[in-house]
Design an enzyme around this catalytic site. Sequence first.
Site, PDB file in Angstrom:
ATOM      1  CG  HIS A 372      43.609  66.496  86.950  1.00 20.19           C
ATOM      2  ND1 HIS A 372      42.378  66.638  88.074  1.00 20.19           N
ATOM      3  CD2 HIS A 372      44.437  65.902  87.616  1.00 20.19           C
ATOM      4  CE1 HIS A 372      43.007  66.348  89.445  1.00 20.19           C
ATOM      5  NE2 HIS A 372      44.023  66.288  89.726  1.00 20.19           N
ATOM      6  CE  LYS A 566      32.552  76.583  84.157  1.00 19.17           C
ATOM      7  NZ  LYS A 566      33.011  75.753  85.100  1.00 19.17           N
ATOM      8  NE  ARG A 567      41.533  75.746  82.383  1.00 18.02           N
ATOM      9  CZ  ARG A 567      41.352  74.229  81.669  1.00 18.02           C
ATOM     10  NH1 ARG A 567      41.767  74.577  79.804  1.00 18.02           N
ATOM     11  NH2 ARG A 567      41.424  73.264  81.061  1.00 18.02           N
ATOM     12  CE  LYS A 572      37.203  74.657  81.418  1.00 15.05           C
ATOM     13  NZ  LYS A 572      37.184  74.067  82.733  1.00 15.05           N
ATOM     14  CB  THR A 674      36.456  72.114  92.163  1.00 15.48           C
ATOM     15  OG1 THR A 674      37.180  72.610  91.553  1.00 15.48           O
ATOM     16  CG2 THR A 674      37.143  70.483  91.800  1.00 15.48           C
ATOM     17  CE  LYS A 678      36.520  75.827  94.499  1.00 13.79           C
ATOM     18  NZ  LYS A 678      37.163  76.145  93.269  1.00 13.79           N
TER      19      LYS A 678
END
Length: 832
Positions: A372, A566-567, A572, A674, A678
Site C-alpha cells: 500500500h 486524510k491523515r 499528502k 480512497t 468517496k
Amino acid sequence: MNEPKASELCLLPLERLKSDPDALQGDFLHYLNRHLGRFLGCSPNYMYAAMAYTLRDRLITDWRDTWIEYKEPGVRRAYYMSLEFLIGRSLGNHILNMGLETEVEQALHDMLLDTEEILGNEPDAGLGNGGLGRLAACFIDSCATLQLPVIGYGIRYEYGMFRQKLLNGRQVEEPDHWLRDGNPWELERPEYTQRIHFGGHTEIYKDERGRNRVRWVDTNDVLAIPYDLPVSGYGNNTVNTLRLWKATTTDEFNLDEFNAGSYTEAVAAKNDAEHISMVLYPNDASESGKVLRLRQQYFLASASLQDAIRIWEYAEGGPHYERFARDNVFQMNDTHPTIAVAELMRILIDEKHLDWDDAWNITTACMAYTNHTLLPEALEKWPVAIFKQLLPRLLEIIYEINARFLEKVAMKWPGDTERLRRMSIIEENGEQYVRMAYLAIVGSFSVNGVAALHSQLLVDGLFRDFHALWPEKFNNKTNGVTPRRWIAHANPKMTGLISSQIGEEWISDLTRIAELKAYADEEEHAEFHEAWREVKRENKKRLAALVKKECGIDFPLDSLFDIQVKRIHEYKRQLLNVLHLIHLYSRIKRGDTDNWVNRCVLIGGKAAPGYEMAKDIIKLINNVAHMVNNDPDVGDRLKLVFFPNYSVSSMEVIAPGADLSEQISTAGKEASGTGNMKFMMNGALTIGTYDGANIEIMDAVGEENFFLFGLRAEEVQEMRHQYNPAGFIDEDSDLQAVMQLLESGYFNAREPGIFNNIINAMKSPSDPWMTLADFRSYVDAQQRVNEAWHYKHAWTRMSILNTACSGFFSTDRTMQQYNEKIWKLDPVTVGE
C-alpha cells in the site's frame, strides 16, 4: 430411538426472529429493561446498545448458517489479515444491509425516540487509523455481499489511535477508550483461544524417525482470545466474520510474589501481555515501542494462522496437508502481517513435522501480499537484535528462507554481488535489519499494488529486482469503497433520488449507476437537475451544522465547500492547500476580488504522535484559520476550519456535503487513495495531481470533469536532482506574497519562529514533496474551479457525471478481481 449427537444438534435449524416494528420494539424494550436495567428516557447510549442487541439477535441465525456452510469439507476460504479495520459505526450499516430501515424507524418512532440520535451514540470502533483500515473494512463488507467465504483477522485494541483535541491550535492526543461501555456486536469465543510464544531459545532434538528437529522452549507465552464481529452482506443471508484477538496472560498473576507482598511484580506478566492489544500502533520512536509493535504483528499472524489451521483440520477431519493450499489463501494487508510467511513455516515444520520443501511449497502457494505504499520508510524493517530477543525461532527460519532465496538469485545472475545485497531479506549495512516486504515477496505467490500507477512504480522502482526474477507474481488491483456505506447509508437523500430514476439495483451492482449518465443533460432533465442541487444543498446544510457544532464557524451554504480530509502527512500536502488559502487571503487584503467565489475550506486528519512536522502543519492551518475567520475584510468570502478528531462517522457527513475534493499529493507518492472515491461517488469534483487512483478517476469521468495540475511522477523524479525552490519564488509574485506573509510572522506574531521548520523545509532543494514546484499549477487549477463554479448548471452536470462514472470504484469490483485472479473462491449461498 438413538439420541442425536451434539454435532448433529448444532445443525438443527435456528428459529428466525420476526422483524416487524412490533417485534423489534418488544425485543428493544426487553434488552433495555431486563438486560441493561434501564428504561425509556435513560441515556441514549443504553438505547443504542438495546437496539444493537435487538439487531444482533436477527443476524445470529444467518451468522450461524454462514459458519456451517464455510466449514464444509472442500470449501476454499480466504483469510484477510490486517492490523487495521476502521469499521466505524455498525448499527446503521446492519440496518441498511438487512433492509430494516422502515421497520426500525417505525419501532423507535412509536416510542417517541429519534433514530439518528440513537445511531449517533455508537462510538466509532477504534480499530484503525486511516485509509488502510477503512479499505479493509470496505473489503470485508463487499466479500459478504458477494457471498465469498472470507474471514477477517485483526486485533481487538482496547484504545483506538487517539482522540484528537486542539489546544491553542496544536494537536493534543487523548486516549480513545472506545470499549469503555463494551461492544454489543462482539461475541467472545474463549474456546478458540490460541497460545503465542515470545522470547526463550531454540534447541535441536531427534524425532521418532531420527531426523533433526527444532523446538522453541522456555518461552514467555501470551494467550490470544478471539472476539467475533458480524459482517452482514447486503440483501442476502450471508454474515461473514471479523475475528479480533485480545491478548492476555496465561496466568492471572504470580501468587507466590503476591503472597510475599510484591504486588506490582505479581501482576507484571498480566500487564505486559495485555499491552499487546491495548493501543493501536504504539509510537515506535523508542526501543520499547518497536518491540511492542513487532509483538503486535507476530501476535496477529500467529493467532490467525493457528486458528485457520484449526478450522481447516476440523473441516477436513484430519491434517491432510497436501490439500492445505488447495483450500486456504491468506491475504496480507500491507507489510504489517508479513511475518505470517515465517510463522506458517514454523507451524508446518515444528508442529506439523513437514519437511522444509513441502512446507515451503504450501506456504508459497497460499500467501498473497498487498503493498500500500511507495514510501521506503513505510515498508518496515526490524533490527535483527530485537528479532533475536523476541522471536528467535522465527529469525532462524527467516535466515534459512533468505539463504535458499539468495541461491536462486545467484543462479539467475551469477557474480552479481550488488544485486544479492539489494535483494537480501537481511539488510547488512551496519546494523542488520529484517526487510519485511522482501520476506512477503519471497514467500507469496501474488504481490499486488492498489492503483495502476502505484503498481507500475513498484515494479519499476522499489521491487524492480524482484519483478525481474518473478514477473508473474506482480499484478494490480485498484482499490475501491463500498457504495452501501458511502452512498446508500451516508447519503440517503441522493440514494433516494438516484433510485427514483434507475431503480435500486445499483446499490449492489455499482456498474448500474452508469445509467445516470442519461440524466446529465439539463435541457432534457431540468427537474432532476434541480432535485440534485436541492439534495446537495441539504447535505451541505448538514455539514455546516456539524462544522458549527465542532468548530464554531458558520459555513454559508452558497459557498463552494472545499474539503481535504486524510491523515496529516507531508506527501499528502495539506501544506500546499494552506499556501493557496494564504494566497486567497492575500488577494482579499489587496482588494483583488473581481469574479470572486466564496469558499469554505475544511481540512481534517490526525498526525502521528511522534510526527512533529505534521503537527506543525496542523498548527499552521489553525493559525491561518484564526486570522481568516476573524478579519472583517474577509467576511463570507473565505472560511477555514481544521476539523478535529476526523473519523469514519464524520466522513459520512463530510463526503455528501463536499463540492470540491482535494487530492493533491506529490505525484508518485500516493499509492491509491480512497477518500477520492468517496467524494466522487457523492458528486464532488476532484482537484488533483496525476497520482494514485486520481488517474483512473480522471480516465473514468473525463479530464474535462476533473481539475488536473502539477508535475507527473516522472517529472518529479527528473527534477529531484536540480530542484530549486528559490527559483519558483523569484518567478512568481503570488508565491512571493505568500512567503512574505509566512516569513514575516504575520500568522504567528505572538509565537515567533514556530513555523521556521515548515518554511525551511519548503525552501530546501532537498524537499522530497516539491511543494513550491506545484504552487503555480495548483493556483491556476483552483482558478479553473472558480470559473466552473460560476456556471451552476454546468457544475451540476459535472457533479452528476462524477457520480455516474464511479461504478469502477466499488470494492465489489475490487474483490471480484482479487477473487478471480488471486483467491479463486466459489461463492457460497446461505439459507436457500
